[in-house]
Write a protein that holds these residues in place. Structure first.
Motif, mmCIF file in Angstrom:
data_model
loop_
_atom_site.group_PDB
_atom_site.id
_atom_site.type_symbol
_atom_site.label_atom_id
_atom_site.label_comp_id
_atom_site.label_asym_id
_atom_site.label_seq_id
_atom_site.Cartn_x
_atom_site.Cartn_y
_atom_site.Cartn_z
ATOM 1 N N VAL A 17 -0.896 -3.214 -4.879
ATOM 2 C CA VAL A 17 0.314 -4.030 -5.018
ATOM 3 C C VAL A 17 1.214 -3.479 -6.110
ATOM 4 C CG1 VAL A 17 1.150 -6.317 -5.698
ATOM 5 C CG2 VAL A 17 -0.704 -6.109 -4.051
ATOM 6 N N ARG A 18 0.645 -2.953 -7.181
ATOM 7 C CA ARG A 18 1.451 -2.418 -8.284
ATOM 8 C C ARG A 18 2.104 -1.081 -7.949
ATOM 9 N NH1 ARG A 18 -3.111 -3.291 -12.524
ATOM 10 N NH2 ARG A 18 -3.182 -5.533 -12.498
ATOM 11 N N ARG A 19 1.516 -0.313 -7.100
ATOM 12 C CA ARG A 19 2.032 1.011 -6.777
ATOM 13 C C ARG A 19 2.696 0.948 -5.401
ATOM 14 N NH1 ARG A 19 -0.745 2.255 -10.896
ATOM 15 N NH2 ARG A 19 -2.419 3.597 -11.350
ATOM 16 N N GLY A 20 3.931 0.486 -5.407
ATOM 17 C CA GLY A 20 4.652 0.213 -4.177
ATOM 18 C C GLY A 20 4.616 1.312 -3.135
ATOM 19 N N ASN A 21 4.864 2.542 -3.507
ATOM 20 C CA ASN A 21 4.918 3.612 -2.508
ATOM 21 C C ASN A 21 3.577 3.828 -1.823
ATOM 22 O OD1 ASN A 21 7.604 4.012 -3.102
ATOM 23 N ND2 ASN A 21 7.208 5.639 -4.558
ATOM 24 N N VAL A 22 2.511 3.810 -2.578
ATOM 25 C CA VAL A 22 1.179 3.974 -2.002
ATOM 26 C C VAL A 22 0.875 2.782 -1.105
ATOM 27 C CG1 VAL A 22 -1.286 4.075 -2.518
ATOM 28 C CG2 VAL A 22 0.324 5.371 -3.913
ATOM 29 N N ALA A 23 1.178 1.591 -1.593
ATOM 30 C CA ALA A 23 0.908 0.379 -0.817
ATOM 31 C C ALA A 23 1.692 0.382 0.489
ATOM 32 C CB ALA A 23 1.251 -0.856 -1.642
ATOM 33 N N ASP A 24 2.960 0.751 0.425
ATOM 34 C CA ASP A 24 3.775 0.791 1.646
ATOM 35 C C ASP A 24 3.234 1.812 2.638
ATOM 36 O OD1 ASP A 24 5.500 -1.223 0.790
ATOM 37 O OD2 ASP A 24 6.899 0.198 -0.117
ATOM 38 N N ALA A 25 2.795 2.969 2.141
ATOM 39 C CA ALA A 25 2.236 3.993 3.024
ATOM 40 C C ALA A 25 0.944 3.508 3.675
ATOM 41 C CB ALA A 25 1.989 5.284 2.243
ATOM 42 N N LEU A 26 0.084 2.860 2.896
ATOM 43 C CA LEU A 26 -1.159 2.322 3.459
ATOM 44 C C LEU A 26 -0.870 1.245 4.496
ATOM 45 C CD1 LEU A 26 -3.386 2.090 0.266
ATOM 46 C CD2 LEU A 26 -3.753 3.581 2.234
ATOM 47 N N MET A 27 0.073 0.370 4.189
ATOM 48 C CA MET A 27 0.396 -0.701 5.128
ATOM 49 C C MET A 27 0.991 -0.120 6.411
ATOM 50 S SD MET A 27 0.183 -3.796 5.965
ATOM 51 C CE MET A 27 -0.416 -4.458 4.434
ATOM 52 N N ALA A 28 1.839 0.883 6.290
ATOM 53 C CA ALA A 28 2.414 1.519 7.477
ATOM 54 C C ALA A 28 1.307 2.104 8.354
ATOM 55 C CB ALA A 28 3.409 2.608 7.067
ATOM 56 N N ALA A 29 0.309 2.727 7.724
ATOM 57 C CA ALA A 29 -0.806 3.301 8.486
ATOM 58 C C ALA A 29 -1.636 2.203 9.156
ATOM 59 C CB ALA A 29 -1.683 4.143 7.560
#
Length: 80
Positions: A17-29
Motif C-alpha cells: 500500500v505504501r509503494r504505489g507503483n509496485v502495488a499498482d503493478a501487482l494489482m494489474a497482474a
C-alpha cells in the motif's frame, strides 16, 4: 493459516500500500489473471487506509458484504 503467515501477509500488505507503483503493478497482474480465468468479480477486504488504492484500480464499494464461515466441528457441538 498460521500466526506467522498472517503477520507476514499483514506486513506485505502495508509495504504494498505504501509503494504505489509496485502495488499498482501487482494489482494489474492480479486483475489480468482474473480476466484470463474468466472471473466475474474479485472481492477484497480492506482497511480504510487502502480504500483509495482499490478504488483507483477499478474496485467499487458495496453497501454490505455478508460472509459465512464454517465453525470448527467442536464449536458446534450441542447446538441445534
Amino acid at each position: 493459516m498460521s500466526e506467522t503467515s498472517t503477520t507476514t501477509l499483514s506486513r506485505l500488505r502495508r509495504v504494498i500500500v505504501r509503494r504505489g507503483n509496485v502495488a499498482d503493478a501487482l494489482m494489474a497482474a492480479i486483475l489480468a489473471k482474473a480476466r484470463e480465468r474468466g472471473l466475474l468479480h474479485v472481492t477484497v477486504h480492506s482497511g480504510r487506509r487502502a480504500v483509495d488504492f482499490y478504488r483507483r484500480n477499478g474496485f467499487t464499494r458495496h453497501r454490505q458484504i455478508l460472509i459465512w464461515e464454517s465453525a470448527p466441528p467442536d464449536a458446534t457441538m450441542g447446538h441445534a
